[in-house]
Design a protein around this motif. Structure first.
Motif, PDB file in Angstrom:
ATOM      1  N   ALA A 154       0.905  -1.218   0.018  1.00 19.93           N
ATOM      2  CA  ALA A 154       0.051   0.201  -0.054  1.00 19.93           C
ATOM      3  C   ALA A 154       0.799   1.303   0.111  1.00 19.93           C
ATOM      4  O   ALA A 154       0.671   2.322  -0.562  1.00 19.93           O
ATOM      5  CB  ALA A 154      -0.969   0.033   1.116  1.00 19.93           C
ATOM      6  N   LEU A 159      -1.177   4.530  -1.281  1.00 18.03           N
ATOM      7  CA  LEU A 159      -2.756   4.486  -1.010  1.00 18.03           C
ATOM      8  C   LEU A 159      -3.044   5.196   0.257  1.00 18.03           C
ATOM      9  O   LEU A 159      -2.233   4.869   1.114  1.00 18.03           O
ATOM     10  CB  LEU A 159      -3.141   2.925  -1.044  1.00 18.03           C
ATOM     11  CG  LEU A 159      -2.819   2.256  -2.171  1.00 18.03           C
ATOM     12  CD1 LEU A 159      -3.233   0.691  -1.917  1.00 18.03           C
ATOM     13  CD2 LEU A 159      -3.173   2.715  -3.618  1.00 18.03           C
ATOM     14  N   TYR A 174      -8.845   0.398   2.499  1.00 17.09           N
ATOM     15  CA  TYR A 174      -7.994   1.298   1.591  1.00 17.09           C
ATOM     16  C   TYR A 174      -8.852   2.085   0.602  1.00 17.09           C
ATOM     17  O   TYR A 174      -9.589   1.180   0.116  1.00 17.09           O
ATOM     18  CB  TYR A 174      -6.734   0.765   0.969  1.00 17.09           C
ATOM     19  CG  TYR A 174      -5.627   0.384   1.757  1.00 17.09           C
ATOM     20  CD1 TYR A 174      -4.588   1.183   2.462  1.00 17.09           C
ATOM     21  CD2 TYR A 174      -5.362  -1.113   2.201  1.00 17.09           C
ATOM     22  CE1 TYR A 174      -3.524   0.942   3.201  1.00 17.09           C
ATOM     23  CE2 TYR A 174      -4.456  -1.420   3.012  1.00 17.09           C
ATOM     24  CZ  TYR A 174      -3.542  -0.689   3.336  1.00 17.09           C
ATOM     25  OH  TYR A 174      -2.401  -0.939   4.502  1.00 17.09           O
ATOM     26  N   VAL A 176      -8.524   3.053  -3.096  1.00 17.82           N
ATOM     27  CA  VAL A 176      -7.669   2.720  -4.180  1.00 17.82           C
ATOM     28  C   VAL A 176      -8.110   3.654  -5.319  1.00 17.82           C
ATOM     29  O   VAL A 176      -9.267   3.309  -5.745  1.00 17.82           O
ATOM     30  CB  VAL A 176      -7.409   1.264  -4.466  1.00 17.82           C
ATOM     31  CG1 VAL A 176      -6.515   0.912  -5.202  1.00 17.82           C
ATOM     32  CG2 VAL A 176      -7.357   0.518  -3.305  1.00 17.82           C
TER      33      VAL A 176
END
Length: 218
Positions: A154, A159, A174, A176
């Protein structure tokens, strides 16, 4: 889903003086022409004793509604230069009104164009602009062995982590970018040998406003 585009997220005001004429710029986010016209009227009432209230607005991610007015100034010296600033910033869903209090000295065509342009630029300095990006919310459930690998992936992708919960398993959430979603999911599956469980939400728009994540419904 469409590509990313910039919107005025939070309005603001700014003022310049040119040869004793005051140019006051007020900007606000708008999503319909009715909202734009109501804002223009509110500015007219606020500065009821001013000579001119010139405006420009751009509405819709495809700029389906675009309009500008010189409001009594010489043609093309106010509304168009104001619109040029908004277009130059690639802004959508924005209404700008510049109110002029005449200072007694004529500025000429070039002077007016510069003054109205500069007033909008000054107002924009006190606004918040957000780039609405297409994205998707991914919830990833993993064991503690895989947690570090997911955090590393990540971070490599830059992210935004929305949440993390530690229990029997670790659950990351997350935001994204849509263009990175498939690759990131594949990388997570590969690095955790398929042990991570990925839950994918619906496609949406998101952005960062003053460092804070904002989720848009449309």
């Amino acid at each position: 889903m469409e590509e990313a585009y910039r919107i005025l997220y939070k309005g603001g005001s700014g003022e310049i003086t040119e040869k004793k004429s005051r140019f006051i710029a007020d900007l606000t986010p708008v999503s319909t022409e009715e909202e734009a016209l109501a804002f223009i009227e509110s500015v007219r009432k606020k500065y009821w004793d001013a000579r001119h209230h010139c405006f420009a607005y751009r509405i819709g991610k495809d700029n389906r509604t675009v309009r500008a007015s010189d409001d009594g100034e010489p043609s093309q010296t106010a509304g168009k230069p104001m619109m040029d600033v908004l277009e130059g910033q690639q802004l959508h869903n924005v209404c700008a009104v510049v109110t002029r209090y005449f200072g007694g000295t004529l500025l000429g065509t070039g002077g007016l164009v510069r003054a109205y342009s500069q007033a909008v630029k000054e107002g924009l300095k006190n606004c918040v602009v957000v780039e609405k990006q297409p994205g998707v919310r991914l919830e990833i459930e993993t064991d503690y062995t895989g947690a570090g690998k997911i955090q590393y992936l990540a971070a490599q992708e830059g992210l935004t982590q929305m949440d993390v919960q530690y229990g029997v398993q670790v659950v990351f959430t997350y935001m994204v970018p849509l263009e990175k979603a498939e690759r990131f999911q594949s990388q997570v599956t590969e690095k955790t040998a398929g042990r991570a469980v990925i839950h994918r939400g619906k496609d949406l728009y998101y952005g960062l406003a003053e460092g804070e994540l904002v989720i848009f419904e449309d």
